[in-house]
Design a protein around this motif. Structure first.
Motif: not given
Ligand code: TXA
Ligand code: MG
Length: 318
Positions: A291-318
């Motif tokens: 796969i060349k491109t992975i689209y990740c749906g946003y989740v609201p940043e509360r509870g585990i959503g904070i850690a999940l979005m943190d990891r996805i943002r880091r993956a997207a920043a590379n």
């Protein structure tokens, strides 16, 4: 660099894996968060081979894993007041507390820091393994540096076969994201890395708990956070509205909302917990499929959503 090749033993027996640690080897083992790559905390040579096997930068400290609370006294000089409260409420579990390091712990383990991150996993097989090691075990996540953390033994094998002595095989990890890291050395505890134990839950125990925000020019307190992280080879793009997505060849989608367009590879998650549990393995599957491109749906940043979005943002920043 020297070319490593060792025969990697696969076992389902915690005692057999622990024997490898006691003999100076390095072993990948499951925890409730992700698989770790462990060595005896007092064995500098074994610790050096962790950095080599993972190709991990030497300035990134390792977390010490303990089997029982009695082992804290072997590796930390003091249990601070906030540390004590977090231990009471969250050990064993997916929380790492940072305390002042004991002199006897070699500096290679903490990348030269005078503090040490400590965690007591709650996964049954991890506890049996750590107890049988009869020493605290330092362990980073068991992936090649920069790759998504492994949540299955097969993913450990994919990255590290021939580079480590042993893999303790078990089922997939339960949570799928790494532990929350909280520095307890100062009066105000500081969350250095988000994880499944949310800051809200930490604040229920110590109300003053703060979140460490890195200022651009500053050296992060959790050195690992400045390195490239969690990256699949594919490009990662965060999407707010799935309605905006069109079919694109070689693209994949993961998220909680079903997109109207069809993708070559898709995963719809029914909760943020399931999303967190699946994200790293999904990244790896996408790489296996080219796969060349992975689209990740946003989740609201509360509870585990904070850690999940943190990891996805880091993956997207590379
Ligand atoms: O869930 C987890 O924490 C997994 C499992 C195997 O326990 N381990 C893990 O380790 O994610 P690793 O090495 O991939 O990430 C450790 C993080 C890094 O960001 C590192 O900088 C930070 O913890 N860390 C470790 N010791 C520290 C210390 N003394 N002070 C500040 N940050 C520390
Ligand atoms: Mg890691």
């Amino acid at each position: 660099m020297k070319l490593l090749f060792v025969k990697t033993i696969l076992t389902r027996f915690p005692n057999e894996a622990a024997e490898v640690i006691r003999n100076g080897g390095i072993v990948a083992f499951p925890t409730e968060t992700v698989y770790g790559l462990g060595a005896n905390i007092f064995d500098e040579k074994a610790i050096a081979s962790i950095f080599e096997a993972k190709r991990r930068p030497a300035d990134n400290p390792l977390i010490a894993h303990i089997a029982d609370l009695g082992q804290i006294g072997l590796i930390a000089t003091e249990i601070t007041e906030s540390g004590e409260k977090f231990i009471e409420n969250f050990f064993p579990g997916p929380l790492t507390i940072v305390l002042p390091k004991a002199e006897t712990v070699p500096l290679i383990a903490t990348a030269g820091l005078d503090t040490i991150g400590i965690r007591m996993p709650r996964f049954k097989i991890a506890r049996a393994f750590l107890a049988a090691c009869k020493t605290p075990v330092v362990a980073p996540s068991a992936n090649l540096s920069g790759r998504p953390s492994p949540t299955t033994w097969e993913s450990v094998f994919e990255d590290l076969d021939g580079r480590i002595d042993c893999i303790l095989q078990a089922e997939a990890t339960e949570i799928g994201l790494e532990s929350t890291v909280v520095d307890c050395t100062a009066d105000v505890p500081l969350v250095l890395r988000s994880g499944s134990i949310s800051v809200e839950r930490l604040r229920d125990v110590v109300a003053a708990t703060a979140i460490y925000e890195t200022v651009e020019t500053e050296i992060p307190r959790s050195p690992g956070l400045r390195h490239r992280h969690y990256s699949p080879r594919a490009e990662v793009i965060i999407v707010n509205k799935t309605a905006d997505l069109n079919y694109e060849s070689g693209a994949a989608y993961v998220g909680m909302e079903r997109p109207t367009a069809k993708f070559d590879h898709e995963l719809i998650c029914h909760s943020a917990e399931i999303y967190a549990h699946s994200i790293f393995e999904f990244f790896r599957e996408c790489d296996r499929l080219g796969i060349k491109t992975i689209y990740c749906g946003y989740v609201p940043e509360r509870g585990i959503g904070i850690a999940l979005m943190d990891r996805i943002r880091r993956a997207a920043a590379n």
